[in-house]
Design a protein around this motif. Structure first.
Motif, PDB file in Angstrom:
ATOM      1  N   GLY A   1      -1.470 -15.987  -4.596  1.00 62.65           N
ATOM      2  CA  GLY A   1      -1.050 -16.324  -5.949  1.00 62.65           C
ATOM      3  C   GLY A   1      -1.543 -15.354  -7.005  1.00 62.65           C
ATOM      4  O   GLY A   1      -1.309 -15.544  -8.189  1.00 62.65           O
ATOM      5  N   HIS A   2      -2.247 -14.317  -6.570  1.00 57.27           N
ATOM      6  CA  HIS A   2      -2.628 -13.286  -7.515  1.00 57.27           C
ATOM      7  C   HIS A   2      -2.776 -11.965  -6.764  1.00 57.27           C
ATOM      8  O   HIS A   2      -3.027 -11.947  -5.567  1.00 57.27           O
ATOM      9  CB  HIS A   2      -3.901 -13.647  -8.266  1.00 57.27           C
ATOM     10  N   VAL A   3      -2.620 -10.880  -7.491  1.00 56.86           N
ATOM     11  CA  VAL A   3      -2.578  -9.566  -6.874  1.00 56.86           C
ATOM     12  C   VAL A   3      -3.939  -9.119  -6.362  1.00 56.86           C
ATOM     13  O   VAL A   3      -4.968  -9.538  -6.871  1.00 56.86           O
ATOM     14  CB  VAL A   3      -2.118  -8.528  -7.906  1.00 56.86           C
ATOM     15  N   HIS A   4      -3.928  -8.281  -5.344  1.00 65.63           N
ATOM     16  CA  HIS A   4      -5.138  -7.632  -4.877  1.00 65.63           C
ATOM     17  C   HIS A   4      -4.876  -6.128  -4.859  1.00 65.63           C
ATOM     18  O   HIS A   4      -3.739  -5.699  -4.722  1.00 65.63           O
ATOM     19  CB  HIS A   4      -5.494  -8.095  -3.469  1.00 65.63           C
ATOM     20  N   TYR A   5      -5.943  -5.366  -5.022  1.00 67.54           N
ATOM     21  CA  TYR A   5      -5.808  -3.920  -4.960  1.00 67.54           C
ATOM     22  C   TYR A   5      -6.833  -3.348  -3.998  1.00 67.54           C
ATOM     23  O   TYR A   5      -7.917  -3.892  -3.841  1.00 67.54           O
ATOM     24  CB  TYR A   5      -6.025  -3.297  -6.337  1.00 67.54           C
ATOM     25  N   GLU A   6      -6.468  -2.234  -3.383  1.00 68.07           N
ATOM     26  CA  GLU A   6      -7.427  -1.537  -2.536  1.00 68.07           C
ATOM     27  C   GLU A   6      -7.343  -0.047  -2.807  1.00 68.07           C
ATOM     28  O   GLU A   6      -6.336   0.451  -3.297  1.00 68.07           O
ATOM     29  CB  GLU A   6      -7.154  -1.815  -1.053  1.00 68.07           C
ATOM     30  N   PHE A   7      -8.418   0.639  -2.519  1.00 69.04           N
ATOM     31  CA  PHE A   7      -8.457   2.081  -2.662  1.00 69.04           C
ATOM     32  C   PHE A   7      -7.460   2.684  -1.684  1.00 69.04           C
ATOM     33  O   PHE A   7      -7.367   2.231  -0.541  1.00 69.04           O
ATOM     34  CB  PHE A   7      -9.862   2.595  -2.356  1.00 69.04           C
ATOM     35  N   ALA A   8      -6.721   3.696  -2.123  1.00 68.61           N
ATOM     36  CA  ALA A   8      -5.702   4.269  -1.254  1.00 68.61           C
ATOM     37  C   ALA A   8      -6.269   5.372  -0.376  1.00 68.61           C
ATOM     38  O   ALA A   8      -6.234   6.541  -0.724  1.00 68.61           O
ATOM     39  CB  ALA A   8      -4.538   4.800  -2.089  1.00 68.61           C
ATOM     40  N   HIS A   9      -6.864   4.969   0.733  1.00 72.01           N
ATOM     41  CA  HIS A   9      -7.186   5.956   1.746  1.00 72.01           C
ATOM     42  C   HIS A   9      -5.866   6.352   2.383  1.00 72.01           C
ATOM     43  O   HIS A   9      -4.868   5.638   2.264  1.00 72.01           O
ATOM     44  CB  HIS A   9      -8.124   5.362   2.797  1.00 72.01           C
ATOM     45  N   GLY A  10      -5.864   7.439   3.080  1.00 72.56           N
ATOM     46  CA  GLY A  10      -4.589   7.947   3.558  1.00 72.56           C
ATOM     47  C   GLY A  10      -3.845   7.086   4.560  1.00 72.56           C
ATOM     48  O   GLY A  10      -2.620   7.080   4.597  1.00 72.56           O
ATOM     49  N   ASP A  11      -4.552   6.330   5.333  1.00 68.81           N
ATOM     50  CA  ASP A  11      -3.936   5.688   6.486  1.00 68.81           C
ATOM     51  C   ASP A  11      -3.007   4.530   6.174  1.00 68.81           C
ATOM     52  O   ASP A  11      -3.121   3.868   5.161  1.00 68.81           O
ATOM     53  CB  ASP A  11      -5.040   5.165   7.401  1.00 68.81           C
ATOM     54  N   ASP A  12      -2.086   4.300   7.076  1.00 65.85           N
ATOM     55  CA  ASP A  12      -1.180   3.184   6.953  1.00 65.85           C
ATOM     56  C   ASP A  12      -1.749   1.983   7.704  1.00 65.85           C
ATOM     57  O   ASP A  12      -1.462   1.767   8.863  1.00 65.85           O
ATOM     58  CB  ASP A  12       0.179   3.567   7.560  1.00 65.85           C
ATOM     59  N   HIS A  13      -2.570   1.224   7.036  1.00 73.67           N
ATOM     60  CA  HIS A  13      -3.120   0.052   7.702  1.00 73.67           C
ATOM     61  C   HIS A  13      -2.606  -1.206   7.020  1.00 73.67           C
ATOM     62  O   HIS A  13      -2.065  -1.171   5.927  1.00 73.67           O
ATOM     63  CB  HIS A  13      -4.648   0.086   7.666  1.00 73.67           C
TER      64      HIS A  13
END
Lengths: 147, 147
Positions: free
Chosen positions: A83-95
DNA sequence: CTACCTGCAAACGGTTTGCATTGCC
DNA sequence: GGCAATGCAAACCGTTTGCAGGTAG
């Protein structure tokens, strides 16, 4: 909701250039935000981020900064269906993420065969020219909640 | 936003039993809602659903009904990253969606190898007991928007 | 008759916006 | 000095909730 001590040292300079390279000014607030994202091993909510950053950036500006970060490609928006957004640091990998629907524990996993699946999808529909993005999250129960 | 004429005939009885079998009362509003969902070839927003249903169910109750439908397994919630929920009729198949980020066109596609990927993920993390659910959507450009 | 369902209106919570001020570069 | 970034407060909007009255079974 304690305010983290000021991160410092080598990391700081590195983060500064991440910001500058992305076309942003290097301010205390954004630096702290980026540090917070980078050091976490899971996607964080705006609420958590804002509380960790304390007075260095108010919530409205956390939203503004994160949105900018995402557009610049240095952070990623993740939908964990809370119900609310989350953010993560953009390391290169597609996980991607596996989320416990009972306790909200989150872990990463790799191996969504995105390229191949996108290919398949494009062939099937014939009405789409290209795929630029995708979401893929798993929801289930972690070991402790499953018992 | 015109109000659809009353659906009728064979379909109506069928929908009535879908409702009853799921433990609901068969009311005009829910019948109309379910008909709307069933007849659509793509997930619909609450706003659209409410407008199509007209006065037979107000928006708050469209939410209530859809939530109940989803829990009963006769509808599915879909996240198309539009900032609001979409629902679709729950046909048996495991299909997913490809969404045009420019014009919002949506199409289905099959072939997300969910079982295998869930397996992979479970092996990787070791901290999760089982996967009960997943999201997988593709975002891109449709042929007309790509030019 | 009695749950379940409904309409209406108000509350809610995450997110966005406006605007005057601050402070990087 | 100029423009991006910020704080504060108010607006926004999708969604949820409370409650009194209605209706299917």
């Amino acid at each position: 909701m304690s305010v983290k001590p000021q991160y410092q040292g080598a990391d700081r300079k590195q983060l500064q250039s991440v910001l500058r390279d992305a076309g942003f000014r290097s301010t205390e607030g954004r630096l702290a935000l980026l540090a917070e994202l980078k050091q976490s091993n899971k996607p964080l909510s705006v609420e958590i981020l804002a509380s960790h950053i304390g007075s260095r950036l108010d919530e409205a500006n956390v939203y503004r900064a994160l949105e900018s970060f995402a557009q610049a490609g240095i952070a990623r928006r993740v939908d964990l269906q809370h119900g609310h957004v989350h953010y993560e640091f953009a390391h290169g990998d597609d996980h991607h993420h596996i989320v416990c629907t009972s306790c909200d524990k989150v872990e990463d996993f790799a191996g969504c065969e995105y390229d191949r699946l996108a290919e398949t999808a494009l062939k099937q529909t014939r009405n789409f020219a290209k795929v630029t993005n995708h979401s893929f999250e798993l929801f289930g129960l972690c070991n402790s909640c499953a018992t």
